[in-house]
Design a protein around this motif. Structure first.
Motif, short mmCIF file in Angstrom:
data_model
loop_
_atom_site.label_atom_id
_atom_site.label_comp_id
_atom_site.label_asym_id
_atom_site.label_seq_id
_atom_site.Cartn_x
_atom_site.Cartn_y
_atom_site.Cartn_z
N ILE C 116 0.85 -1.19 0.00
CA ILE C 116 0.00 0.00 0.00
C ILE C 116 0.88 1.24 0.00
N ASP C 117 0.64 2.13 -0.92
CA ASP C 117 1.37 3.39 -0.92
C ASP C 117 0.81 4.23 0.22
N GLU C 118 1.57 4.26 1.30
CA GLU C 118 1.01 4.80 2.53
C GLU C 118 0.80 6.31 2.47
N SER C 119 1.43 6.97 1.51
CA SER C 119 1.23 8.42 1.43
C SER C 119 -0.11 8.74 0.75
N VAL C 120 -0.61 7.77 0.00
CA VAL C 120 -1.85 8.03 -0.73
C VAL C 120 -3.07 7.48 0.02
N CYS C 121 -2.86 6.45 0.80
CA CYS C 121 -3.96 5.76 1.49
C CYS C 121 -4.79 6.75 2.31
N ILE C 122 -6.11 6.63 2.14
CA ILE C 122 -6.99 7.55 2.89
C ILE C 122 -7.63 6.88 4.09
N GLY C 123 -7.28 5.59 4.31
CA GLY C 123 -7.80 4.92 5.50
C GLY C 123 -9.27 4.58 5.40
N LEU C 126 -11.69 -0.21 3.12
CA LEU C 126 -12.33 -1.12 2.16
C LEU C 126 -11.46 -2.33 1.87
N CYS C 127 -10.13 -2.08 1.80
CA CYS C 127 -9.24 -3.20 1.49
C CYS C 127 -9.22 -4.21 2.62
N ILE C 128 -9.34 -3.73 3.84
CA ILE C 128 -9.33 -4.65 4.98
C ILE C 128 -10.48 -5.64 4.84
N HIS C 129 -11.61 -5.12 4.41
CA HIS C 129 -12.76 -6.01 4.28
C HIS C 129 -12.60 -6.95 3.11
N ALA C 130 -11.82 -6.53 2.11
CA ALA C 130 -11.67 -7.38 0.94
C ALA C 130 -10.67 -8.50 1.17
N ASP C 134 -6.84 -11.70 6.08
CA ASP C 134 -6.53 -10.77 7.15
C ASP C 134 -5.09 -10.31 7.15
N ALA C 135 -4.59 -9.98 5.96
CA ALA C 135 -3.19 -9.58 5.91
C ALA C 135 -3.02 -8.07 5.92
N ILE C 136 -4.14 -7.32 6.02
CA ILE C 136 -4.03 -5.86 6.04
C ILE C 136 -4.44 -5.36 7.41
N VAL C 137 -3.63 -4.46 7.93
CA VAL C 137 -3.99 -3.88 9.22
C VAL C 137 -4.15 -2.38 9.06
N GLY C 138 -4.94 -1.81 9.94
CA GLY C 138 -5.18 -0.38 9.87
C GLY C 138 -6.52 -0.08 10.51
N ALA C 139 -6.79 1.20 10.75
CA ALA C 139 -8.08 1.56 11.33
C ALA C 139 -8.65 2.72 10.52
N GLY C 140 -9.91 2.98 10.73
CA GLY C 140 -10.59 4.00 9.94
C GLY C 140 -9.85 5.32 9.93
N LYS C 141 -9.72 5.93 8.77
CA LYS C 141 -9.10 7.24 8.58
C LYS C 141 -7.60 7.22 8.87
N LEU C 142 -7.06 6.04 9.21
CA LEU C 142 -5.62 5.99 9.45
C LEU C 142 -4.98 5.19 8.33
N MET C 143 -3.68 5.36 8.23
CA MET C 143 -2.96 4.67 7.18
C MET C 143 -3.07 3.15 7.36
#
Ligand code: SF4
Ligand code: SF4
Ligand code: SF4
Lengths: 531, 336, 184
Positions: C116-123, C126-130, C134-143
């Protein structure tokens, strides 16, 4: 205080027993060794290069996290990552992936240290009197074994296994301590050079090991091709009254390898294919048998630790090969790039076809880059001319490969299955026990690349099993996720249901109330109209 | 910069390759060939030359058809060794064209159809020999009489060999004058007729026929191979031992075992034919079983079978058993 | 007819019947075994599948595909990540012939991992749900970030990302999974 056992005394007084033999192996021509130049040059001390590169990688080839930051000043012997020490005083200039000694020319995260010109040289080890030495050893052996961690001792034979782990893994106690002074590959002479140069330090290091491990017997295995080194060492052992016996073993490749050396010294076979059931692996680790094998270079390093608390940060490297102009043995600080070693000894390859190899002529591999740094595993650097490989011919089933295999595998069968990627069959034939010695490769009249195929098959089998494990984990996470989604869905449904219920019951209540109220009103109306 | 080579060896430390092995085998055959030429028939030189040349030609042809590198396939020399063995096994007077047929079968059906060197389950030379034996039974038993050698010039012999009618090989013009049964055939004929053999006479015949000397010469060559470690002792030793044991215990013929061991093709077979690594068992223990089987079968065929010499069939039969031997051996653990 | 001939005939017939029966028994396809056999078979098939969980086979995961292979006779050549190797293994397990990969499902690609290009990610999560594993971590509005060790490279997180900040890269060869090259 740990007392010496009477039987140990007995043992060292006893005339050592004759060595056992092992299956197969080869007599190689060891006459061209770099040692021939020893008498004129001894062990050359190499100056410190301006830049040292310390790869952050452990024995299991896993990356490790550094404990230092960029621009931090480190002192010699300071721990810069778990199990890794800084080989010199200097400043960490950068931590980045750098090439290291690897057959695939890979890079690994490394700490690059700018050394400063004022770095102290390695002072020669001082040898105290026998009594003083014993006292030093005793006080050292009384410390908890974990102090060894500071010494960063690893095996200097070529595999680089951490010595402390080796000693600790023998949880049933150590029965036999084998000191490996055998170098059976042509060209490698670093151990012999060390034995000739500093036999006393080695003897004292061995005594320290005997005290540390509390082993029942300690045997120093030296090949019969090194009579002078053996004599020097045995004199030192007598001087310091070391509880070890020297065993002269025949010079036959690969006696220096751990499995074969253990068999030669103790008669125990650790890695052979189980004769009764080829489907079960019979490989056991030496420590399960109470056997620990330690290289003499490591013993020497241990004495440095005892004597002046200096961690293992340099080693003797043999420079040899047909294209090496000045074959010699040099003491190199870890992290020194190979090209510095070559240029400092006036050995810079003068033509583009020279191949530089790390390790012996049989066990080594070609380097991809001369910037790779020397580590504890690098016992030898070879410069060889390019040669044209003979193309492989069909196997004529001559069986020579099986005759020379020191671990009694069936290379011909293994090659067949390895080529057809039948990893299960390879596992059945105990491919994992192959020590990649190259004997089968050398004798095969059809020039079949047996050992290379085995290296390939072993690494592929390992890779596949890792993939499998990853797949299992992925499946587990997938299952968990499904569970979770299902659970969430069920929860959601339950919640909806509950709300519906709630609404319904509320509705019901209000309805009855309304009806009641209406009835009441009607009744009052009736009453009032009656009145 | 650096050009790494993926190789376990820094330099070529190899001492022996397939070609060397084959050259050593040819060298070791020399004493036997000369003694054979001296006592039995000098025609063997012609046969060897013809068989070798034809074998190389056929092999090259087969490799060409199979789309393989011709040079690489021929240069290992294995087909020359097979051709020489075949030429030594057939009677010297065998017509040239029959020998050519044998060589053709040897190269094509014995080796190339399976995919060339290393893949053939049967000893190619013995495949060729067996094919000749069943196809041309008459000429395959034409052995020139050793005692007449002095009287016949090489020209005579060659002439006789060439005069065999291509269309009617059975038409034997005064063949009786120059051929004589080998001692083994003689024994067989006598036995067939229900006659018993006088031991002294048999012994004399064996020795005077020159076969004993030829066998001794092949033994010498075999020992050279053993000394050079080209072959292992297991196969020859077990072939000879099991054959000797069988004839010691079971032979009804009045020939002492030590003579029958030196008769026929036994030494040639034990040291040069059965030891062909491609078609022999691959472990030492397996080799012992393989050799013992050959020895015993060879005895059985000689003693009870319809052919005077049974080595070829013994080898082919045991070739059949090799996969089984190897399999069992592998599952019993490694060779000792 | 004489008696021996009759006996011979009977024996011959009996032998033929026996051999026929034995062959018929042996040639019976494996997947007609009982229910528990099916379960085991599904497990075995599932073990051979790469567990990428990419759904390219048209099933929502590897186990469902394994189920379909056994229960619904789905063809075995529909798993692109597994490629020819998996098809060959499946064919061997099921006693069928290996088919070439069904290209309508996709092509086999080298192993890749998402990054994930962390500078572009808007948090947006959606990807977490896809992600099926369960290989993606993160929380709403965060990278957000991908645990590359756990990513199977299934590409399922690519389409949902509103800002297209997820890329597939080939993982760097680490020293632990470096392999010696295969000798020629
Ligand atoms: S490389 Fe492996 S198989 Fe070959 S001789 Fe050495 S241990 Fe045996
Ligand atoms: S040494 Fe080479 S030719 Fe001989 S059996 Fe082994 S692989 Fe085959
Ligand atoms: S296509 Fe994807 S989901 Fe289907 S079996 Fe293969 S890896 Fe699993």
């Amino acid at each position: 205080m740990r007392v010496r056992n009477a039987w140990r005394k007995q043992f060292s007084a006893e005339k050592p027993r004759a060595p056992f033999s092992f299956h197969g192996g080869l007599k190689l021509d060891t006459s061209k060794r770099a040692l021939t130049r020893f008498n004129s040059t001894g062990i050359k001390e190499l100056p410190l290069p301006a830049k040292l590169v310390v790869p952050l990688i452990d024995y299991h080839k896993n990356n490790i996290e550094p404990l230092v930051n960029i621009q931090q000043t480190v002192s010699r012997g300071q721990i810069i990552a778990p199990g890794i020490i800084s080989p010199a005083y200097g400043t960490v200039s950068v931590i980045e992936p750098c090439e290291f000694i690897h057959p695939g020319g890979l890079s690994v995260n490394s700490v690059v240290i700018d050394t400063h010109a004022n770095n102290s040289e390695n002072p020669p080890v001082s040898i105290p009197s026998a009594k003083a030495a014993q006292a030093m050893i005793n006080s050292f052996a009384e410390q908890p074994i974990e102090t060894l961690e500071q010494a960063a001792l690893v095996g200097l034979g070529g595999a680089g296994f951490p010595t402390l782990h080796k000693i600790k893994s023998a949880n049933n106690g150590i029965h036999t301590l084998i000191i490996n002074a055998a170098e059976c590959e042509p060209e490698i002479a670093c151990d012999e050079a060390l034995m000739l140069a500093e036999p006393e330090a080695i003897a004292l290091g061995i005594e320290t090991l005997v005290q540390l491990t509390q082993c029942q017997q300690c045997i120093i295995a030296i090949e019969d091709s090194k009579p002078l080194a053996q004599q020097q060492l045995s004199e030192a052992i007598n001087t310091f009254d070391v509880n070890a016996a020297i065993m002269t073993i025949p010079t036959r490749y690969p006696t220096g390898a751990e499995t074969t050396l253990i068999e030669v010294v103790t008669g125990k076979r650790l890695a052979y294919r189980n004769a009764n059931s080829p489907t079960t692996k019979s490989q056991t680790t030496p420590s399960e048998h109470g056997i620990v094998c330690i290289n003499i270079g490591t013993a020497h390093a241990l004495w440095q630790m005892v004597e002046r608390n200096q961690a293992l940060d340099s080693r003797v490297v043999s420079l040899g090969g047909s294209n090496m102009r000045n074959p010699c043995n040099v003491r190199v600080r870890f992290g020194t790039p190979v090209n510095f070693v070559l240029s400092a000894t006036d050995n810079t390859p003068d033509n583009a076809h020279t191949r530089i190899r790390a390790g012996g002529p049989l066990s080594g591999f070609d380097l991809h880059s001369l910037n790779a740094p020397i580590t504890a595993n690098t016992n030898c650097i070879l410069a060889e001319a390019a040669f044209i490989e003979t193309p492989a011919q069909p196997c004529i089933r001559c069986g020579q490969c099986a005759d020379v295999c020191p671990v009694k595998l069936l290379p011909q069968q293994l090659h067949w299955y390895a080529q057809s990627e039948d990893h299960d069959k390879c596992a059945q034939l105990n491919l994992a026990a192959c020590i990649e010695c190259g004997c089968c490769d050398l004798v095969c009249p059809a020039s079949i690349k047996l050992t290379e195929t085995f290296r390939y098959a072993k690494s592929t089998a390992r890779f596949l099993s890792e993939q499998n494990q990853k797949a299992d984990e992925a499946e587990q996470r997938f299952k968990n996720r499904e569970e979770r989604l299902k659970q969430r869905e069920a929860d959601r449904k339950a919640a909806i249901e509950k709300r519906k219920q709630a609404v319904k019951s509320q509705d019901k209540k209000t309805n009855t109330d309304r009806i009641k109220a209406a009835l009441e009103r009607a009744r009052t109306k009736q009453k009032s109209s009656k009145d | 910069m650096l050009k790494p080579i993926l190789d376990t060896q820094a330099v070529s430390l190899k001492t022996l390759n397939t070609q060397h092995i084959m050259l050593w085998v040819l060298a070791a055959l020399l004493p036997g060939v000369f003694v054979y030429a001296w006592f039995i028939s000098p025609l063997v030189f012609f046969n060897i030359a013809l068989a070798a040349v034809l074998a190389v030609v056929f092999e090259a042809l087969a490799l060409y058809w199979r789309g393989q590198a011709i040079h690489g396939g021929v240069q290992d020399g294995s087909i020359v060794v097979a051709a020489v063995l075949l030429a030594l096994a057939v009677p010297p007077l065998l017509p040239f064209w029959q020998l050519a047929v044998g060589v053709f079968i040897m190269v094509m059906l014995g080796k190339q159809v399976y995919g060339g060197l290393g893949n053939n389950p049967f000893n190619p030379a013995m495949v060729g020999y067996a094919a000749l034996l069943v196809s041309f039974p008459q000429t395959m038993t034409l052995w020139s009489a050793p005692d007449l050698l002095n009287q016949l010039t090489l020209g005579h012999l060659l002439n006789a060999k060439l005069s065999l009618d291509l269309l009617n090989p059975n038409l034997l013009i005064d063949w009786d004058g120059i051929t004589r049964a080998t001692p083994l055939e003689h024994l067989r004929t006598l036995k067939m007729q229900g006659l018993s053999v006088d031991q002294n006479l048999a012994q004399q015949q064996f020795i005077s026929s020159g076969w004993v000397w030829t066998n001794l010469a092949f033994l010498l060559g075999g020992l050279l191979l053993l000394y050079r470690r080209i072959i292992q002792w297991h196969i020859p030793a077990s072939v000879i031992l099991s054959f000797a044991l069988c004839s010691l215990l079971f032979s009804a013929q009045n020939v002492p075992w030590y003579l029958s061991v030196f008769s026929g093709a036994l030494m040639l077979g034990a040291f040069f034919i059965a030891t062909d690594p491609v078609t022999a068992a691959s472990s030492n223990r397996g080799r012992l079983v393989f050799g013992a089987g050959i020895g015993a079968l060879c005895f059985i065929i000689r003693e009870f079978g319809g052919y005077p010499e049974g080595f070829a069939f013994a080898v082919l039969l045991m070739n059949l058993c090799v996969p089984l031997i190897d399999h069992i051996d592998m599952h019993w653990g490694t060779s000792a | 007819m004489t008696l021996p001939a009759l006996v011979g005939l009977v024996v011959l017939l009996a032998a033929l019947v026996f051999i026929g029966a034995a062959l018929a028994r042996l040639s019976r396809p494996i997947n007609t075994e009982g229910h528990s056999g099916d379960e085991q078979l599904i497990e075995k098939v599932n073990n051979l599948l790469p567990q990428t969980q990419c759904a390219q086979c048209g099933h929502p995961g590897c186990r469902p595909y394994a189920y379909a292979i056994i229960k619904q006779r789905e063809p075995i050549n529909r798993c692109p990540p597994g490629g020819d190797r998996t098809i060959a293994d499946l064919a061997e397990l099921l006693g069928t012939t290996a088919l070439p990969l069904d290209s309508s499902c996709g092509e086999q690609k080298p192993i890749q991992v998402a990054i994930i290009d962390e500078s572009v990610c808007i948090g947006c999560t959606l990807c977490i749900h896809a992600c099926p594993v369960d290989a993606i971590v993160g929380a709403g509005k965060l990278m957000h970030t991908v645990i590359s060790d756990q990513c199977t490279g299934c590409e399922l997180c690519l389409p949902p990302c509103p800002v297209d900040c997820i890329d597939l890269v080939s993982p760097a060869t680490s020293t632990s999974d470096w392999q010696w090259p295969r000798p020629a």
